[in-house]
Design a protein around this motif. Structure first.
Motif, PDB file in Angstrom:
ATOM      1  N   GLY A  81       8.956 -12.444  44.906  1.00 56.68           N
ATOM      2  CA  GLY A  81       7.769 -13.241  44.569  1.00 56.68           C
ATOM      3  C   GLY A  81       8.067 -14.728  44.551  1.00 56.68           C
ATOM      4  N   SER A  82       8.588 -15.246  45.661  1.00 61.59           N
ATOM      5  CA  SER A  82       9.034 -16.647  45.697  1.00 61.59           C
ATOM      6  C   SER A  82       7.876 -17.634  45.743  1.00 61.59           C
ATOM      7  CB  SER A  82       9.937 -16.877  46.909  1.00 61.59           C
ATOM      8  OG  SER A  82       9.185 -16.802  48.112  1.00 61.59           O
ATOM      9  N   ASN A  83       6.741 -17.216  46.308  1.00 61.96           N
ATOM     10  CA  ASN A  83       5.595 -18.112  46.455  1.00 61.96           C
ATOM     11  C   ASN A  83       6.018 -19.378  47.200  1.00 61.96           C
ATOM     12  OD1 ASN A  83       2.869 -18.534  46.211  1.00 61.96           O
ATOM     13  ND2 ASN A  83       2.939 -19.244  44.098  1.00 61.96           N
ATOM     14  N   PRO A  90       3.054 -15.632  42.521  1.00 60.62           N
ATOM     15  CA  PRO A  90       1.999 -15.251  43.468  1.00 60.62           C
ATOM     16  C   PRO A  90       1.136 -14.133  42.863  1.00 60.62           C
ATOM     17  CG  PRO A  90       4.164 -14.519  44.252  1.00 60.62           C
ATOM     18  CD  PRO A  90       4.395 -15.326  43.011  1.00 60.62           C
ATOM     19  N   ALA A  91      -0.148 -14.139  43.229  1.00 61.74           N
ATOM     20  CA  ALA A  91      -1.106 -13.180  42.658  1.00 61.74           C
ATOM     21  C   ALA A  91      -0.668 -11.734  42.846  1.00 61.74           C
ATOM     22  CB  ALA A  91      -2.490 -13.405  43.270  1.00 61.74           C
ATOM     23  N   TRP A  92      -0.054 -11.425  43.985  1.00 59.08           N
ATOM     24  CA  TRP A  92       0.311 -10.025  44.236  1.00 59.08           C
ATOM     25  C   TRP A  92       1.281  -9.499  43.187  1.00 59.08           C
ATOM     26  CZ3 TRP A  92       5.354  -8.757  45.073  1.00 59.08           C
ATOM     27  CH2 TRP A  92       6.216  -9.743  45.563  1.00 59.08           C
ATOM     28  N   THR A  93       2.107 -10.377  42.583  1.00 55.72           N
ATOM     29  CA  THR A  93       3.051  -9.892  41.574  1.00 55.72           C
ATOM     30  C   THR A  93       2.314  -9.473  40.303  1.00 55.72           C
ATOM     31  OG1 THR A  93       3.580 -12.077  40.605  1.00 55.72           O
ATOM     32  CG2 THR A  93       4.902 -11.363  42.501  1.00 55.72           C
ATOM     33  N   GLY A  94       1.289 -10.224  39.928  1.00 58.40           N
ATOM     34  CA  GLY A  94       0.468  -9.837  38.775  1.00 58.40           C
ATOM     35  C   GLY A  94      -0.277  -8.535  39.042  1.00 58.40           C
ATOM     36  N   ALA A 130      19.068 -10.852  48.203  1.00 60.92           N
ATOM     37  CA  ALA A 130      17.956 -11.621  48.792  1.00 60.92           C
ATOM     38  C   ALA A 130      18.452 -12.981  49.282  1.00 60.92           C
ATOM     39  CB  ALA A 130      16.829 -11.784  47.775  1.00 60.92           C
ATOM     40  N   ARG A 131      19.261 -13.666  48.472  1.00 62.71           N
ATOM     41  CA  ARG A 131      19.795 -14.990  48.849  1.00 62.71           C
ATOM     42  C   ARG A 131      20.733 -14.884  50.044  1.00 62.71           C
ATOM     43  NH1 ARG A 131      21.917 -16.166  43.570  1.00 62.71           N
ATOM     44  NH2 ARG A 131      23.815 -16.039  44.778  1.00 62.71           N
ATOM     45  N   ASP A 132      21.543 -13.834  50.067  1.00 63.94           N
ATOM     46  CA  ASP A 132      22.442 -13.642  51.208  1.00 63.94           C
ATOM     47  C   ASP A 132      21.643 -13.387  52.488  1.00 63.94           C
ATOM     48  OD1 ASP A 132      24.585 -13.932  49.511  1.00 63.94           O
ATOM     49  OD2 ASP A 132      25.092 -11.789  49.463  1.00 63.94           O
ATOM     50  N   PHE A 133      20.569 -12.642  52.357  1.00 66.69           N
ATOM     51  CA  PHE A 133      19.731 -12.276  53.487  1.00 66.69           C
ATOM     52  C   PHE A 133      18.926 -13.465  54.003  1.00 66.69           C
ATOM     53  CE2 PHE A 133      15.922 -10.216  55.310  1.00 66.69           C
ATOM     54  CZ  PHE A 133      16.548  -9.401  56.243  1.00 66.69           C
ATOM     55  N   TRP A 134      18.392 -14.289  53.091  1.00 64.92           N
ATOM     56  CA  TRP A 134      17.537 -15.427  53.454  1.00 64.92           C
ATOM     57  C   TRP A 134      17.867 -16.592  52.521  1.00 64.92           C
ATOM     58  CZ3 TRP A 134      15.154 -16.711  57.623  1.00 64.92           C
ATOM     59  CH2 TRP A 134      14.123 -17.650  57.621  1.00 64.92           C
ATOM     60  N   PRO A 135      18.855 -17.426  52.876  1.00 63.75           N
ATOM     61  CA  PRO A 135      19.316 -18.506  52.003  1.00 63.75           C
ATOM     62  C   PRO A 135      18.228 -19.446  51.446  1.00 63.75           C
ATOM     63  CG  PRO A 135      20.864 -18.193  53.787  1.00 63.75           C
ATOM     64  CD  PRO A 135      19.679 -17.301  54.084  1.00 63.75           C
ATOM     65  N   PRO A 136      17.095 -19.689  52.150  1.00 66.76           N
ATOM     66  CA  PRO A 136      16.080 -20.564  51.547  1.00 66.76           C
ATOM     67  C   PRO A 136      15.563 -20.081  50.181  1.00 66.76           C
ATOM     68  CG  PRO A 136      15.673 -20.383  53.900  1.00 66.76           C
ATOM     69  CD  PRO A 136      16.783 -19.396  53.569  1.00 66.76           C
ATOM     70  N   TYR A 137      15.739 -18.798  49.841  1.00 66.14           N
ATOM     71  CA  TYR A 137      15.304 -18.345  48.510  1.00 66.14           C
ATOM     72  C   TYR A 137      15.971 -19.160  47.403  1.00 66.14           C
ATOM     73  CZ  TYR A 137      12.908 -14.210  50.359  1.00 66.14           C
ATOM     74  OH  TYR A 137      12.054 -13.352  51.013  1.00 66.14           O
ATOM     75  N   ALA A 138      17.226 -19.583  47.617  1.00 67.74           N
ATOM     76  CA  ALA A 138      17.917 -20.392  46.606  1.00 67.74           C
ATOM     77  C   ALA A 138      17.194 -21.726  46.410  1.00 67.74           C
ATOM     78  CB  ALA A 138      19.370 -20.623  47.011  1.00 67.74           C
ATOM     79  N   ALA A 139      16.727 -22.341  47.501  1.00 67.21           N
ATOM     80  CA  ALA A 139      15.979 -23.606  47.405  1.00 67.21           C
ATOM     81  C   ALA A 139      14.654 -23.375  46.683  1.00 67.21           C
ATOM     82  CB  ALA A 139      15.733 -24.196  48.791  1.00 67.21           C
ATOM     83  N   TYR A 140      13.996 -22.258  46.958  1.00 69.48           N
ATOM     84  CA  TYR A 140      12.728 -21.958  46.279  1.00 69.48           C
ATOM     85  C   TYR A 140      12.948 -21.864  44.773  1.00 69.48           C
ATOM     86  CZ  TYR A 140      11.124 -20.404  50.961  1.00 69.48           C
ATOM     87  OH  TYR A 140      10.796 -20.306  52.284  1.00 69.48           O
ATOM     88  N   GLN A 141      13.997 -21.135  44.352  1.00 68.10           N
ATOM     89  CA  GLN A 141      14.258 -20.963  42.921  1.00 68.10           C
ATOM     90  C   GLN A 141      14.606 -22.296  42.274  1.00 68.10           C
ATOM     91  OE1 GLN A 141      14.247 -17.877  40.557  1.00 68.10           O
ATOM     92  NE2 GLN A 141      13.737 -19.868  39.728  1.00 68.10           N
ATOM     93  N   ALA A 142      15.342 -23.142  42.985  1.00 67.89           N
ATOM     94  CA  ALA A 142      15.751 -24.432  42.425  1.00 67.89           C
ATOM     95  C   ALA A 142      14.552 -25.346  42.151  1.00 67.89           C
ATOM     96  CB  ALA A 142      16.734 -25.128  43.376  1.00 67.89           C
ATOM     97  N   ARG A 143      13.456 -25.140  42.872  1.00 68.20           N
ATOM     98  CA  ARG A 143      12.273 -26.006  42.715  1.00 68.20           C
ATOM     99  C   ARG A 143      11.366 -25.596  41.571  1.00 68.20           C
ATOM    100  NH1 ARG A 143      11.799 -26.439  48.570  1.00 68.20           N
ATOM    101  NH2 ARG A 143      10.208 -24.819  48.661  1.00 68.20           N
ATOM    102  N   GLU A 145      10.517 -23.694  37.630  1.00 70.74           N
ATOM    103  CA  GLU A 145      11.028 -23.356  36.303  1.00 70.74           C
ATOM    104  C   GLU A 145      11.049 -21.841  36.092  1.00 70.74           C
ATOM    105  OE1 GLU A 145      11.942 -25.610  33.755  1.00 70.74           O
ATOM    106  OE2 GLU A 145      11.892 -27.041  35.412  1.00 70.74           O
ATOM    107  N   ARG A 146      10.043 -21.164  36.637  1.00 65.28           N
ATOM    108  CA  ARG A 146       9.898 -19.722  36.407  1.00 65.28           C
ATOM    109  C   ARG A 146      11.006 -18.950  37.104  1.00 65.28           C
ATOM    110  NH1 ARG A 146       7.822 -17.263  41.049  1.00 65.28           N
ATOM    111  NH2 ARG A 146       7.158 -18.781  42.596  1.00 65.28           N
ATOM    112  N   GLU A 147      11.319 -17.763  36.570  1.00 58.61           N
ATOM    113  CA  GLU A 147      12.228 -16.872  37.279  1.00 58.61           C
ATOM    114  C   GLU A 147      11.414 -16.134  38.330  1.00 58.61           C
ATOM    115  OE1 GLU A 147      15.688 -14.241  35.704  1.00 58.61           O
ATOM    116  OE2 GLU A 147      13.890 -12.990  35.671  1.00 58.61           O
TER     117      GLU A 147
END
Length: 156
Positions: A81-83, A90-94, A130-143, A145-147
């Motif tokens: 749910g990186s949005n 993202p709404a789908w997670t709710g 997930a991060r190993d598979f698609w490294p941009p996920y790390a950038a998404y998380q860094a931006r 506050e939410r987990e």
């Protein structure tokens, strides 16, 4: 890693991509998926993808969302749910939290699934994968506050 894939990962990690992609990619995916009767997802050219059909948490109506996924060796899927690194889940997670019984369209087949929010060590292992598979996920998380929420989908 091919040069083109590196470029796509670099672009995918930018804030501009995060602003534009949520409006463009799902619409393109839905249109192409419909036109090809479920056989093609454009975004799946870079990442495997499913169309998730979940019950809306507030509306109770079916909600179809094209999503990148990590297929699991046992036949399940991991959803992230990186949005695109934007604030807010993202709404789908709710929708899955309230109504875990859902369906995915995977390679032209509709498959009933049950979703489970991952926590603790199980989430940590899935996040590393997930991060190993698609490294941009790390950038998404860094931006944000939410987990970022991670869900495991198992066939029903």
């Amino acid at each position: 890693m091919p040069h083109g894939e590196r470029l796509v990962q670099k672009v995918s990690a930018t804030r501009t991509f995060a602003r534009i992609a949520p409006h463009v990619i799902p619409a393109l995916d839905r249109a192409v998926h419909r036109l090809t009767r479920g056989k093609v997802l454009l975004s799946a050219r870079m990442l495997p993808g499913v169309i998730l059909t979940a019950t809306g948490a507030r509306s109770g109506q079916p909600r179809r969302t094209p999503l990148a996924c990590l297929p699991q060796d046992d036949g399940g899927w991991l959803l992230i749910g990186s949005n695109f690194g934007r604030p807010g889940h993202p709404a789908w997670t709710g929708n899955l939290l309230k109504n875990p019984e859902a369906e995915v369209s995977w390679r032209g087949r509709d498959i009933p699934v049950r979703a489970r929010l991952l926590t603790g060590e199980e989430r940590a292992r899935a996040w590393r994968a997930a991060r190993d598979f698609w490294p941009p996920y790390a950038a998404y998380q860094a931006r944000v506050e939410r987990e970022i929420r991670l869900f495991r989908l198992d066939r029903r």
